[in-house]
Design a protein around this motif. Structure first.
Motif, PDB file in Angstrom:
ATOM      1  N   LEU A  70      -3.997  -9.118  -5.169  1.00  0.00           N
ATOM      2  CA  LEU A  70      -4.219  -8.413  -3.902  1.00  0.00           C
ATOM      3  C   LEU A  70      -3.900  -6.930  -4.062  1.00  0.00           C
ATOM      4  CD1 LEU A  70      -2.610 -10.815  -1.246  1.00  0.00           C
ATOM      5  CD2 LEU A  70      -5.042 -10.370  -1.606  1.00  0.00           C
ATOM      6  N   PHE A  71      -2.867  -6.640  -4.840  1.00  0.00           N
ATOM      7  CA  PHE A  71      -2.456  -5.254  -5.052  1.00  0.00           C
ATOM      8  C   PHE A  71      -3.576  -4.425  -5.661  1.00  0.00           C
ATOM      9  CE2 PHE A  71      -0.715  -2.351  -8.355  1.00  0.00           C
ATOM     10  CZ  PHE A  71      -0.263  -1.355  -7.513  1.00  0.00           C
ATOM     11  N   LEU A  72      -4.322  -5.019  -6.575  1.00  0.00           N
ATOM     12  CA  LEU A  72      -5.389  -4.289  -7.257  1.00  0.00           C
ATOM     13  C   LEU A  72      -6.629  -4.141  -6.384  1.00  0.00           C
ATOM     14  CD1 LEU A  72      -5.141  -5.866 -10.832  1.00  0.00           C
ATOM     15  CD2 LEU A  72      -4.191  -3.692 -10.050  1.00  0.00           C
ATOM     16  N   GLU A  73      -6.835  -5.090  -5.481  1.00  0.00           N
ATOM     17  CA  GLU A  73      -8.076  -5.115  -4.715  1.00  0.00           C
ATOM     18  C   GLU A  73      -8.008  -4.339  -3.404  1.00  0.00           C
ATOM     19  OE1 GLU A  73      -9.560  -9.043  -4.127  1.00  0.00           O
ATOM     20  OE2 GLU A  73      -9.222  -9.647  -6.192  1.00  0.00           O
ATOM     21  N   PHE A  74      -6.820  -4.246  -2.806  1.00  0.00           N
ATOM     22  CA  PHE A  74      -6.709  -3.658  -1.470  1.00  0.00           C
ATOM     23  C   PHE A  74      -5.747  -2.471  -1.488  1.00  0.00           C
ATOM     24  CE2 PHE A  74      -7.817  -8.108  -0.830  1.00  0.00           C
ATOM     25  CZ  PHE A  74      -8.878  -8.018   0.072  1.00  0.00           C
ATOM     26  N   ILE A  75      -6.272  -1.293  -1.157  1.00  0.00           N
ATOM     27  CA  ILE A  75      -5.425  -0.093  -1.089  1.00  0.00           C
ATOM     28  C   ILE A  75      -4.327  -0.281  -0.046  1.00  0.00           C
ATOM     29  CG2 ILE A  75      -5.396   2.364  -0.502  1.00  0.00           C
ATOM     30  CD1 ILE A  75      -8.171   2.626  -1.627  1.00  0.00           C
ATOM     31  N   THR A  76      -4.659  -0.959   1.065  1.00  0.00           N
ATOM     32  CA  THR A  76      -3.672  -1.152   2.138  1.00  0.00           C
ATOM     33  C   THR A  76      -2.455  -1.918   1.646  1.00  0.00           C
ATOM     34  OG1 THR A  76      -4.929  -3.114   2.831  1.00  0.00           O
ATOM     35  CG2 THR A  76      -5.349  -1.059   4.025  1.00  0.00           C
ATOM     36  N   VAL A  77      -2.654  -2.846   0.727  1.00  0.00           N
ATOM     37  CA  VAL A  77      -1.528  -3.606   0.182  1.00  0.00           C
ATOM     38  C   VAL A  77      -0.635  -2.682  -0.648  1.00  0.00           C
ATOM     39  CG1 VAL A  77      -0.879  -5.433  -1.443  1.00  0.00           C
ATOM     40  CG2 VAL A  77      -2.713  -5.829   0.220  1.00  0.00           C
ATOM     41  N   GLY A  78      -1.246  -1.869  -1.497  1.00  0.00           N
ATOM     42  CA  GLY A  78      -0.463  -0.913  -2.277  1.00  0.00           C
ATOM     43  C   GLY A  78       0.310   0.050  -1.398  1.00  0.00           C
ATOM     44  N   ASN A  79      -0.339   0.542  -0.362  1.00  0.00           N
ATOM     45  CA  ASN A  79       0.331   1.460   0.572  1.00  0.00           C
ATOM     46  C   ASN A  79       1.535   0.792   1.232  1.00  0.00           C
ATOM     47  OD1 ASN A  79      -1.671   3.303  -0.032  1.00  0.00           O
ATOM     48  ND2 ASN A  79      -2.815   2.988   1.871  1.00  0.00           N
ATOM     49  N   SER A  80       1.361  -0.473   1.620  1.00  0.00           N
ATOM     50  CA  SER A  80       2.450  -1.200   2.282  1.00  0.00           C
ATOM     51  C   SER A  80       3.623  -1.420   1.343  1.00  0.00           C
ATOM     52  CB  SER A  80       1.945  -2.547   2.806  1.00  0.00           C
ATOM     53  OG  SER A  80       0.964  -2.365   3.790  1.00  0.00           O
ATOM     54  N   ILE A  81       3.334  -1.692   0.064  1.00  0.00           N
ATOM     55  CA  ILE A  81       4.417  -1.889  -0.906  1.00  0.00           C
ATOM     56  C   ILE A  81       5.187  -0.585  -1.121  1.00  0.00           C
ATOM     57  CG2 ILE A  81       4.938  -2.475  -3.305  1.00  0.00           C
ATOM     58  CD1 ILE A  81       2.497  -4.356  -3.268  1.00  0.00           C
ATOM     59  N   VAL A  82       4.458   0.523  -1.263  1.00  0.00           N
ATOM     60  CA  VAL A  82       5.119   1.832  -1.421  1.00  0.00           C
ATOM     61  C   VAL A  82       6.004   2.118  -0.205  1.00  0.00           C
ATOM     62  CG1 VAL A  82       4.729   4.331  -1.528  1.00  0.00           C
ATOM     63  CG2 VAL A  82       3.324   2.793  -2.920  1.00  0.00           C
ATOM     64  N   PRO A 140      -4.550   1.398  -8.599  1.00  0.00           N
ATOM     65  CA  PRO A 140      -5.827   1.761  -9.237  1.00  0.00           C
ATOM     66  C   PRO A 140      -6.650   2.719  -8.393  1.00  0.00           C
ATOM     67  CG  PRO A 140      -5.912  -0.486  -8.387  1.00  0.00           C
ATOM     68  CD  PRO A 140      -4.501  -0.030  -8.242  1.00  0.00           C
ATOM     69  N   GLN A 141      -6.469   2.658  -7.087  1.00  0.00           N
ATOM     70  CA  GLN A 141      -7.135   3.585  -6.168  1.00  0.00           C
ATOM     71  C   GLN A 141      -6.137   4.043  -5.116  1.00  0.00           C
ATOM     72  OE1 GLN A 141     -10.488   1.041  -4.896  1.00  0.00           O
ATOM     73  NE2 GLN A 141     -11.829   2.574  -5.797  1.00  0.00           N
ATOM     74  N   LYS A 142      -6.261   5.281  -4.722  1.00  0.00           N
ATOM     75  CA  LYS A 142      -5.388   5.816  -3.679  1.00  0.00           C
ATOM     76  C   LYS A 142      -6.245   6.518  -2.625  1.00  0.00           C
ATOM     77  CE  LYS A 142      -1.643   6.915  -6.972  1.00  0.00           C
ATOM     78  NZ  LYS A 142      -2.418   6.753  -8.219  1.00  0.00           N
ATOM     79  N   ASN A 143      -5.851   6.394  -1.374  1.00  0.00           N
ATOM     80  CA  ASN A 143      -6.473   7.186  -0.318  1.00  0.00           C
ATOM     81  C   ASN A 143      -5.435   8.155   0.238  1.00  0.00           C
ATOM     82  OD1 ASN A 143      -4.828   5.562   1.257  1.00  0.00           O
ATOM     83  ND2 ASN A 143      -6.510   4.346   2.110  1.00  0.00           N
TER      84      ASN A 143
END
Length: 495
Positions: free
Chosen positions: A276-288, A308-311
Motif C-alpha cells: 500500500l505504501f508504494l501504491e498510494f501517496i496518501t498512505v506515505g503521507n499518513s505514515i510521515v 516512490p512518489q511525492k505530492n
C-alpha cells in the motif's frame, strides 16, 4: 433494414467499443453517415455513450441535435452522459424535452436523472423526480432506490432516506451499498449514534467500506477511542485494512498515543499488504505525519525519502513535522529544496508550514521574505490568507516586534479573528507591553462580547496599573451587557 446494413451496423458498434475508439471517433462518425445510419438510434445512443466516456459531451450534443427522430434509448444515453459529466441541469432539460415529445421514461431514464439532481445539489428537483417515479411505478427498481437514498442522505434527510430504504427489495450486493449510504447520511447529519445503531443492526454482509466509513466519522468527531475500538473489532471480524483504513487510523493512533497500533499499521502498509505504501501517496503521507506526531523524525525522514512518489502534501507534512519538533531550520531547508528543484509548486499549506518554521526558529527576516514572496513570486496563484497572517503575527510576537504585529493585523485585507488578537495578547504579556495587551483585549471584547474571560483579563490589567476608574467602568459595562463572571475567575474590584 437489410441484412447488409445490419452487418454494417454491427461492425460500427464493434468499432465504437474498440481500443482505438478515442482516436477514431470522426472516422466512425463518417462511416455511419456514409451508410445512412445517422438515423439509427441504436448507433447514435452507443456513439453518445462512447463520447461521454471520452469526455466529449459537446460532440455528443452535436450528434443528438442532428437526430431526426430521437427515441427513448437515445434520450437516456444523453441524460446519463450529462448526469455524469455535466452540465447536470442539461439532463433535466432533456427529460423535459422527452415529455414534450410524448416519449415515456423508464428506469434507465430516472436513475441518471436522480444522479443529476444529487450532483446539482437540488433537493427540490430531486423530490419532483421522485414524485414522478412513484406515480409511474418505477420505485421498485434497485438503481432508482439507490439514487433516491443517496439524494436524501446527501441532504441529511434521513427520514425520507429511511422510507425509501424500507420499501426497497434488497439483494445482498445492493444492500451493502444502500446501507453504507444510510450510515453516511446519519453521520453527516450529526447523528453518529444512529449510524452506529444502523451498523450494528445491518448484520451480514458488511464491507470494508462500511467499517472505514464509521471509523472516519468517529475520528472526525473527536471520538478517537471508539474509532480505535472499531478498528480492533474490524480486524477480529477478518477484514484486512486498505489504504483508506491506514489513512484514517494513523492520525487516531497518533492522537491517542497508541504507538504500537500505529507501528503495526505502518508495517502492514509497507510489507504485508501488497505494498500500500508504494501504491498510494496518501498512505506515505499518513505514515510521515504519524512519525512526526510521535516525535520520531528519523523514521519520518526515512519514509519521506523512500516514498516512490511525492505530492505537495508530502513535502508540507515533512516541513510542518520538522517545525513542530524543534527543527525549524531543517524545515526551511526542505522548503527551499522543494522550490529550487521544481518537483512541486508550493501551495497555501506550504507557506503555512515554512512560516511556522520561521516562527518557531524566531527567524524574522526569513519569515518576511517568504511572506512577501507569496505575492511577489506566486501572485498569480497565491495570496496571503488569514492563516499566513496568523503565522506572521506569531513570528513578530515571538521576537518582540509588537508594534509591527499590531500594524500588520490592522492593515490586513480580511477581518482579523480572535486567534490573531489572542496571539498578540500572549506576546504582549510575555514582553510586558501593557499598551499592546490593552489593544488586543479590547479587540477580543469587540469580537467576543459574550466571553467573560476577556473582561477579566482587561480588568486585571487595569488593576495591576492602579487604573481603578477603568475597573469600575468595566464592571458597569459587564452588568449592562449581562456578562457573568465564570466560576473560578478572579477579578480585582469586581463584585
Amino acid at each position: 433494414m437489410t441484412r447488409s446494413l445490419l452487418e454494417i451496423e454491427r461492425r460500427i458498434l464493434r468499432y465504437l467499443h474498440g481500443r482505438e475508439t478515442r482516436t477514431r471517433l470522426l472516422e466512425i462518425h463518417a462511416h455511419f453517415l456514409r451508410h445512412g445510419l445517422h438515423e439509427s438510434n441504436q448507433v447514435l445512443s452507443h456513439f453518445v455513450s462512447v463520447c461521454r466516456s471520452h469526455g466529449k459531451m459537446a460532440y455528443a450534443e452535436l450528434i443528438f441535435q442532428q437526430a431526426l427522430h430521437p427515441n427513448r434509448l437515445l434520450f437516456n444515453s444523453m441524460i446519463k452522459g450529462y448526469s455524469l459529466s455535466g452540465p447536470f441541469d442539461r439532463a433535466l432539460i432533456l427529460f423535459s424535452l422527452m415529455r414534450d415529445r410524448d416519449i415515456w421514461a423508464d428506469e434507465y431514464t430516472f436513475a441518471p436523472l436522480i444522479k443529476a439532481c444529487s450532483n446539482l445539489c437540488d433537493l427540490r428537483a430531486g423530490q419532483c423526480v421522485h414524485g414522478q417515479i412513484l406515480r409511474l411505478g418505477f420505485g421498485c427498481f434497485s438503481s432508482i432506490g439507490i439514487g433516491m437514498v443517496e439524494l436524501y442522505a446527501n441532504f441529511t434527510r434521513t427520514r425520507e432516506a429511511m422510507k425509501v430504504f424500507d420499501n426497497m427489495p434488497l439483494r445482498s450486493d445492493i444492500a451493502v451499498v444502500v446501507r453504507n449510504l444510510m450510515i453516511n447520511g446519519f453521520c453527516k447529519s450529526g447523528d453518529i449514534e444512529m449510524g452506529l445503531h444502523f451498523f450494528r443492526q445491518m448484520g451480514e454482509p458488511r464491507s470494508l467500506v462500511t467499517w472505514n466509513l464509521l471509523m472516519s466519522w468517529l475520528a472526525k468527531n473527536g471520538r478517537d477511542t471508539e474509532a480505535l475500538e472499531l478498528f480492533h473489532e474490524m480486524k477480529a471480524d477478518g477484514f484486512r485494512p486498505d489504504a483508506a483504513t491506514v489513512v484514517t487510523m494513523l492520525p487516531v493512533c497518533a492522537r491517542l498515543g497508541a504507538v504500537d497500533v500505529g507501528k503495526w499499521l505502518v508495517l502492514y502498509a509497507a510489507e504485508f499488504s501488497n505494498h500500500l505504501f508504494l501504491e498510494f501517496i496518501t498512505v506515505g503521507n499518513s505514515i510521515v505525519n504519524f512519525y512526526c506526531k510521535c516525535g520520531d523524525l528519523v523514521s519520518a525522514e526515512r519514509i519521506f525519502r523512500d516514498m516512490p512518489q511525492k505530492n505537495v502534501t508530502s513535502w508540507n507534512t515533512m516541513i510542518s513535522g520538522l517545525a513542530f519538533n524543534g527543527k525549524a531550520e531543517l524545515g526551511i531547508d526542505l522548503f527551499d529544496q522543494m522550490v529550487n528543484t521544481g518537483v512541486v509548486t508550493p501551495d497555501d499549506s506550504s507557506f503555512v508550514a515554512v512560516l511556522t518554521c520561521c516562527a518557531h526558529g524566531k527567524l524574522l527576516q526569513r519569515g518576511r521574505d517568504y511572506f512577501d514572496s507569496m505575492t511577489r513570486k506566486y501572485g498569480g496563484l497565491l495570496r496571503p490568507k488569514l492563516e499566513h497572517y496568523g503565522c506572521m503575527v506569531d513570528l513578530l510576537g515571538r521576537v518582540g516586534c509588537l508594534a509591527e504585529a499590531y500594524e500588520l493585523i490592522k492593515t490586513m485585507p480580511m477581518r482579523p479573528n480572535a486567534t490573531l488578537w489572542g496571539s498578540l495578547l500572549s506576546a504582549s504579556r510575555t514582553h510586558g507591553d501593557v499598551e499592546a495587551a490593552e489593544c488586543a483585549i479590547k479587540e477580543l471584547i469587540h469580537l467576543e462580547p459574550w466571553n467573560s474571560g476577556n473582561y477579566v483579563l482587561l480588568s486585571n490589567l487595569y488593576a495591576e496599573g492602579g487604573r481603578w476608574e477603568e475597573v469600575e467602568d468595566l464592571r458597569v459595562l459587564m452588568k449592562e451587557n449581562s456578562i457573568n463572571k465564570a466560576a473560578g475567575q478572579s477579578i480585582v474590584g469586581l463584585g
